[in-house]
Design a protein around this motif. Structure first.
Motif, PDB file in Angstrom:
ATOM      1  N   UNK A  84      50.312  38.242  36.021  1.00 41.93           N
ATOM      2  CA  UNK A  84      50.368  38.882  37.184  1.00 41.93           C
ATOM      3  C   UNK A  84      49.482  36.965  38.174  1.00 41.93           C
ATOM      4  N   UNK A  85      49.375  37.258  39.558  1.00 39.76           N
ATOM      5  CA  UNK A  85      49.883  36.369  40.601  1.00 39.76           C
ATOM      6  C   UNK A  85      47.902  36.622  40.416  1.00 39.76           C
ATOM      7  N   UNK A  86      47.237  37.281  39.899  1.00 38.66           N
ATOM      8  CA  UNK A  86      45.943  37.207  40.650  1.00 38.66           C
ATOM      9  C   UNK A  86      44.457  36.563  39.258  1.00 38.66           C
ATOM     10  N   UNK A  87      43.426  36.600  39.129  1.00 37.78           N
ATOM     11  CA  UNK A  87      42.209  36.515  38.375  1.00 37.78           C
ATOM     12  C   UNK A  87      41.711  38.057  39.095  1.00 37.78           C
ATOM     13  N   UNK A  88      41.465  38.474  37.934  1.00 32.39           N
ATOM     14  CA  UNK A  88      40.572  39.834  38.022  1.00 32.39           C
ATOM     15  C   UNK A  88      39.554  39.744  37.177  1.00 32.39           C
ATOM     16  N   UNK A  89      38.639  39.278  38.673  1.00 34.00           N
ATOM     17  CA  UNK A  89      36.774  39.614  37.950  1.00 34.00           C
ATOM     18  C   UNK A  89      36.243  40.618  38.479  1.00 34.00           C
ATOM     19  N   UNK A  90      35.750  40.642  37.427  1.00 37.85           N
ATOM     20  CA  UNK A  90      35.205  42.283  36.502  1.00 37.85           C
ATOM     21  C   UNK A  90      33.564  42.204  37.763  1.00 37.85           C
ATOM     22  N   UNK A  91      33.562  42.532  38.295  1.00 34.87           N
ATOM     23  CA  UNK A  91      32.533  42.854  39.238  1.00 34.87           C
ATOM     24  C   UNK A  91      31.137  43.811  38.208  1.00 34.87           C
TER      25      UNK A  91
END
Length: 187
Positions: free
Chosen positions: A93-100
């Motif tokens: 994926x072109x993103x970083x999935x930041x765990x909120x």
């Protein structure tokens, strides 16, 4: 928003999906996946990042280190040590999935906003065998500065687990990296 943090293309705000979850995440499956990407997978990446790497010890047992986000202890030839929290995605994926939120219902903070003992988040994309080393203090400061804005721009993704829901924000890598660099400047 500062010009440097604006994405090149103006994304349309994403809305959270309200319907049923496509998949339920199971701890034993996640553990099996992380075991699949063990030393043979991670060590070459760490050797490229840290040319004087002497050892990379996995923290496999539950305890204060694991609960503080430490998956691996890296030791360099000079004696310097770094602690790393390893995250892996099985698609590029072109993103970083930041765990909120690690548990939305109980409002338990995710790794982007809770106190961590780790020096770095090693955020890897498995198919490309690439990894972004995110320095935890600067990452978390960037989140404090831009998190609400990112939620509005990029939306949130919910993952159903057994008995709880995790909420994450997909931030494009270029936007996140610029924010981390800017978070390192303190005035």
């Amino acid at each position: 928003m500062p010009t440097s943090l604006r994405p090149a293309l103006r994304p349309q705000p994403r809305r959270d999906s309200v319907g049923a979850f496509q998949r339920v995440h199971r701890f034993d499956e996640s553990l099996s996946l992380s075991t699949q990407y063990g030393n043979d997978w991670w060590i070459p990446i760490y050797r490229r990042a840290f040319p004087t790497l002497m050892s990379a010890v996995a923290v496999e047992h539950d305890g204060w280190a694991q609960r503080g986000g430490i998956d691996r202890l890296l030791t360099l030839a000079c004696g310097r040590t770094y602690t790393v929290d390893e995250k892996i995605r099985t698609e590029d994926w072109p993103d970083v999935l930041l765990e909120r939120w690690s548990n939305e219902g109980l409002r338990r903070p995710g790794w982007v906003q809770k106190p961590l003992a780790a020096d770095f988040i090693a955020y890897a994309h498995a198919p490309a065998a690439t990894c972004v080393l995110l320095p935890v203090p600067a990452l978390q400061r960037a989140w404090r500065q831009h998190g609400r804005q990112w939620i509005g721009l990029y939306g949130q993704r919910r993952a159903q687990n057994q008995g709880y829901t995790t909420v994450s924000v997909p931030v494009p890598r270029s936007v996140l990296m610029q924010a981390i660099v800017e978070a390192m400047f303190v005035s």
